[in-house]
Write a protein that holds these residues in place. Sequence first.
Motif, short mmCIF file in Angstrom:
data_model
loop_
_atom_site.label_atom_id
_atom_site.label_comp_id
_atom_site.label_asym_id
_atom_site.label_seq_id
_atom_site.Cartn_x
_atom_site.Cartn_y
_atom_site.Cartn_z
N ALA A 28 0.84 -1.20 0.00
CA ALA A 28 0.00 0.00 0.00
C ALA A 28 0.88 1.25 0.00
O ALA A 28 0.64 2.21 -0.73
CB ALA A 28 -0.92 0.00 1.22
N GLN A 29 1.94 1.22 0.81
CA GLN A 29 2.82 2.39 0.92
C GLN A 29 3.64 2.61 -0.34
O GLN A 29 3.83 3.74 -0.79
CB GLN A 29 3.71 2.25 2.17
N LEU A 30 4.12 1.51 -0.91
CA LEU A 30 4.87 1.60 -2.18
C LEU A 30 3.99 2.26 -3.24
O LEU A 30 4.42 3.18 -3.96
CB LEU A 30 5.26 0.19 -2.65
N PHE A 31 2.74 1.82 -3.32
CA PHE A 31 1.82 2.36 -4.32
C PHE A 31 1.58 3.86 -4.09
O PHE A 31 1.63 4.65 -5.02
CB PHE A 31 0.50 1.57 -4.26
N PHE A 111 -7.80 -0.29 -3.59
CA PHE A 111 -7.92 -1.64 -3.08
C PHE A 111 -9.30 -2.25 -3.34
O PHE A 111 -9.96 -2.73 -2.44
CB PHE A 111 -7.59 -1.66 -1.57
N THR A 112 -9.71 -2.21 -4.60
CA THR A 112 -10.96 -2.85 -5.02
C THR A 112 -12.13 -2.42 -4.14
O THR A 112 -12.75 -3.22 -3.44
CB THR A 112 -10.82 -4.40 -5.00
N SER A 113 -12.41 -1.13 -4.16
CA SER A 113 -13.49 -0.58 -3.33
C SER A 113 -14.58 0.00 -4.22
O SER A 113 -15.04 1.13 -4.02
CB SER A 113 -12.93 0.50 -2.41
N PHE A 140 -8.22 11.49 -10.67
CA PHE A 140 -8.91 10.38 -10.02
C PHE A 140 -8.04 9.14 -10.20
O PHE A 140 -7.66 8.79 -11.32
CB PHE A 140 -10.28 10.16 -10.68
N VAL A 141 -7.68 8.50 -9.08
CA VAL A 141 -6.86 7.29 -9.13
C VAL A 141 -7.74 6.11 -8.70
O VAL A 141 -8.32 6.11 -7.61
CB VAL A 141 -5.63 7.40 -8.19
N PHE A 142 -7.85 5.13 -9.59
CA PHE A 142 -8.73 3.98 -9.39
C PHE A 142 -7.89 2.71 -9.36
O PHE A 142 -7.17 2.42 -10.32
CB PHE A 142 -9.75 3.95 -10.54
N THR A 232 -1.68 -11.12 -16.95
CA THR A 232 -0.67 -11.35 -15.90
C THR A 232 -0.63 -10.27 -14.82
O THR A 232 -0.08 -10.52 -13.74
CB THR A 232 0.74 -11.47 -16.52
N SER A 233 -1.17 -9.10 -15.08
CA SER A 233 -1.07 -8.02 -14.08
C SER A 233 -1.90 -8.34 -12.85
O SER A 233 -3.00 -8.90 -12.94
CB SER A 233 -1.55 -6.70 -14.67
N ASP A 234 -1.40 -7.95 -11.67
CA ASP A 234 -2.14 -8.17 -10.43
C ASP A 234 -3.28 -7.18 -10.26
O ASP A 234 -4.28 -7.50 -9.63
CB ASP A 234 -1.19 -8.03 -9.23
N ARG A 235 -3.12 -5.97 -10.74
CA ARG A 235 -4.10 -4.92 -10.52
C ARG A 235 -4.49 -4.27 -11.85
O ARG A 235 -3.78 -4.38 -12.85
CB ARG A 235 -3.53 -3.80 -9.61
N LEU A 236 -5.62 -3.57 -11.82
CA LEU A 236 -6.00 -2.66 -12.90
C LEU A 236 -6.04 -1.28 -12.26
O LEU A 236 -6.92 -1.00 -11.43
CB LEU A 236 -7.36 -3.03 -13.48
N ILE A 237 -5.05 -0.46 -12.58
CA ILE A 237 -4.95 0.87 -11.99
C ILE A 237 -5.14 1.90 -13.10
O ILE A 237 -4.42 1.88 -14.10
CB ILE A 237 -3.57 1.06 -11.30
N LEU A 238 -6.14 2.76 -12.92
CA LEU A 238 -6.43 3.77 -13.93
C LEU A 238 -6.27 5.16 -13.31
O LEU A 238 -6.69 5.39 -12.17
CB LEU A 238 -7.87 3.62 -14.45
#
Length: 241
Positions: A28-31, A111-113, A140-142, A232-238
């Motif tokens: 979480a902190q790295l992100f 975190f998938t909210s 906006f960071v998703f 392969t990506s762990d997350r979808l960050i937009l």
Amino acid sequence: MKTKDWFTDWFNTSYYHILYKNRNDADAQLFMKNITNFLALPKSTHILDLPCGKGRHAVFLNSLGYTVTGGDLAENSIKHAKKFENESLNFKVHDMRKPFNNKYDSIFNLFTSFGYFDDDKEDLLILENIKNGLKKDGYFVFDFLNAEKVKLNLVKEETKIVDDITFNIKREITNGFIIKHISFFADSKQHAYTERVKYLDIDKMSFYLEKVGFTITNIFGNYSLEDYNSKTSDRLILVAK
């Protein structure tokens, strides 16, 4: 009769926090470090963390020098988060389906909210509220799970023992939802809860964001901000404006 939303009950129980207590704060902190650096957010930025849970992202963002407001529907989580309040860090109970009174420089949904609701209209309403709650040129960071990878690697059954409680977890993807059934015996009785988030892949999410008037500026696949790969990506960050 309309039943209570699943998350209202589950997020407010102590068991939710027991099951997930080993969530990785380092990730979480790295992100948070990476995304605030990437967006070059000045320290004067006022960030809304929504929903903020018990405040782990918000507290860390505040330690980086930002003014942060955290909003969450779960009263127990906000009660816990309020212990960390200071002049530049505030928490309040807020349902994302309700508009905000303030405008913010950036709004983070982490975190998938998202994607909790049956009706697409409710998800679109939340995005509309977020858009209206942003100042001009605000970001906006998703941050969401990568639905395609989840589908490819679905662990249908798993058992986790935390604090002497045995959590039995079953997962399925049905009717456009990723569903997690959680059952356990604690405090002399059997409990059962269900987590449901919409199966939102990049196409659906892009459609949602464009529909309410956002423009996607960046897409990342993990907290190190590497390129997104649907398999392969762990997350979808937009990131959107």
